[in-house]
Scaffold this active site. Sequence first.
Site, PDB file in Angstrom:
ATOM      1  N   HIS A 115       0.811  -1.221   0.000  1.00  0.00           N
ATOM      2  CA  HIS A 115       0.000   0.000   0.000  1.00  0.00           C
ATOM      3  C   HIS A 115       0.843   1.270   0.000  1.00  0.00           C
ATOM      4  O   HIS A 115       0.348   2.352   0.313  1.00  0.00           O
ATOM      5  CB  HIS A 115      -0.934  -0.008   1.229  1.00  0.00           C
ATOM      6  CG  HIS A 115      -2.317   0.507   0.938  1.00  0.00           C
ATOM      7  ND1 HIS A 115      -2.723   1.763   1.279  1.00  0.00           N
ATOM      8  CD2 HIS A 115      -3.385  -0.064   0.332  1.00  0.00           C
ATOM      9  CE1 HIS A 115      -3.996   1.940   0.904  1.00  0.00           C
ATOM     10  NE2 HIS A 115      -4.410   0.842   0.319  1.00  0.00           N
ATOM     11  N   HIS A 131      -6.271  -2.602 -11.479  1.00  0.00           N
ATOM     12  CA  HIS A 131      -6.684  -2.180 -10.146  1.00  0.00           C
ATOM     13  C   HIS A 131      -8.148  -1.745 -10.229  1.00  0.00           C
ATOM     14  O   HIS A 131      -8.563  -1.154 -11.201  1.00  0.00           O
ATOM     15  CB  HIS A 131      -5.784  -0.992  -9.796  1.00  0.00           C
ATOM     16  CG  HIS A 131      -5.929  -0.441  -8.438  1.00  0.00           C
ATOM     17  ND1 HIS A 131      -6.614   0.716  -8.167  1.00  0.00           N
ATOM     18  CD2 HIS A 131      -5.438  -0.863  -7.263  1.00  0.00           C
ATOM     19  CE1 HIS A 131      -6.531   0.993  -6.882  1.00  0.00           C
ATOM     20  NE2 HIS A 131      -5.825   0.052  -6.302  1.00  0.00           N
TER      21      HIS A 131
HETATM   22 MG    MG Z   1      -3.088  -1.021  -3.631  1.00  0.00          MG
END
Ligand code: MG
Length: 387
Positions: free
Chosen positions: A183, A283
Amino acid sequence: MAKITSIEYFRVLPRWLFVKVASEDGQYGWGESTLEGHTEAIEGSLDELIGRFVGYEADDIEHIWQTAWRLGFYRGGAVFMSAISGIDIALWDLKARKLKVPLYSLLGGKVRSRVAVYAWIGGDRPSDVEEQAKQRKAQGFTTVKMNATGDLGWLDSPSALQSSVERLKAVKAVGLDAGLDFHGRIHKPMAKQLAKLLEPHQPLFIEEPLLSEHPEAIKHFSQQTTIPIALGERLYHRWDIKQFLEASSIDILQPDISHCGGVSEIRRIAAMCEAYDVGLAPHCPLGPIALAASIQVALSTPNFVIQEMSLGIHYNKMTPPGAGTYDLNNYVKDTTVFEVNEGYVKVPTGVGIGIEVDEAEVRRVSKDCKAWRCLEFHGPDGAVREW
Ligand SMILES: [Mg+2]
């Protein structure tokens, strides 16, 4: 040929921004410009594009894309590109609807007969992943993604990493593969230790092992581990991506169709990746329009690997008190489109991007919809940590 007569946008729960383009021949298409936490910025950017593109030929998608890219003088970045994305997706949907074909047909046709997908477990402070993994397996998933850690200090105690290994082992014991999302919240001193600890347990990939603004460190990182390196949600066009391909520092690219210039640009990015033996795993922790468009791209893209979908993601539950949970199926009429079997969704049968948007529900929810805000993480000393 028919000119664009209107471009509207709709802010909806849980945190999405939809775009509708209509043309003078009565056709319409839907797009998605969601940029999590920056809704007003996208709306402002869309206002500017609306002022320019109403009156343009709806069929001239590439001309509109190039005009937005080149004649704005300033270009790129999450805001401009998410605004372009919503309009581009809507124009492709409109054109395919007008021709009464699924979008994949305009993109060269199918290269596969179903689309591999994965869903999230664990949230931002991951715990109880075993139970959630079992639920995902029962829903038909074979692959999940989870955050590798909660927020972490720049140099934290090595003991903070051990639970990541235990969670990966627990999910794999359920019989699922798992991608681990660092992340961009794990800095270099911790990231390289964590990759070494995870490596024997074979995560499917590590996502954003470091922030994308550190290409030299990512290249070095990729040379230290056998785990496939994935990133790309914070890269917005082919010029952002080329340095990672030329450096051979990534294995999987994760462009987000709502941030990277829409269907037009993700197709070009995919072709670039193919030339460097890099797979595409788009994504999409976002809404149903972005997912539907991504599925059409997946069906027609040879180096596609797996598609993210937001069904049940923790962000979808972050709505104001009393507002209820909004998820992928709240704004689509046929909720079977996103059903998962054996880790795959089937080929949608509808025209355009393959879904019918429930416009009445979109308009109803958008009437009084507050903008979603990014989360705030602080360490024990009060200093900001990456979300
Ligand atoms: Mg991500």
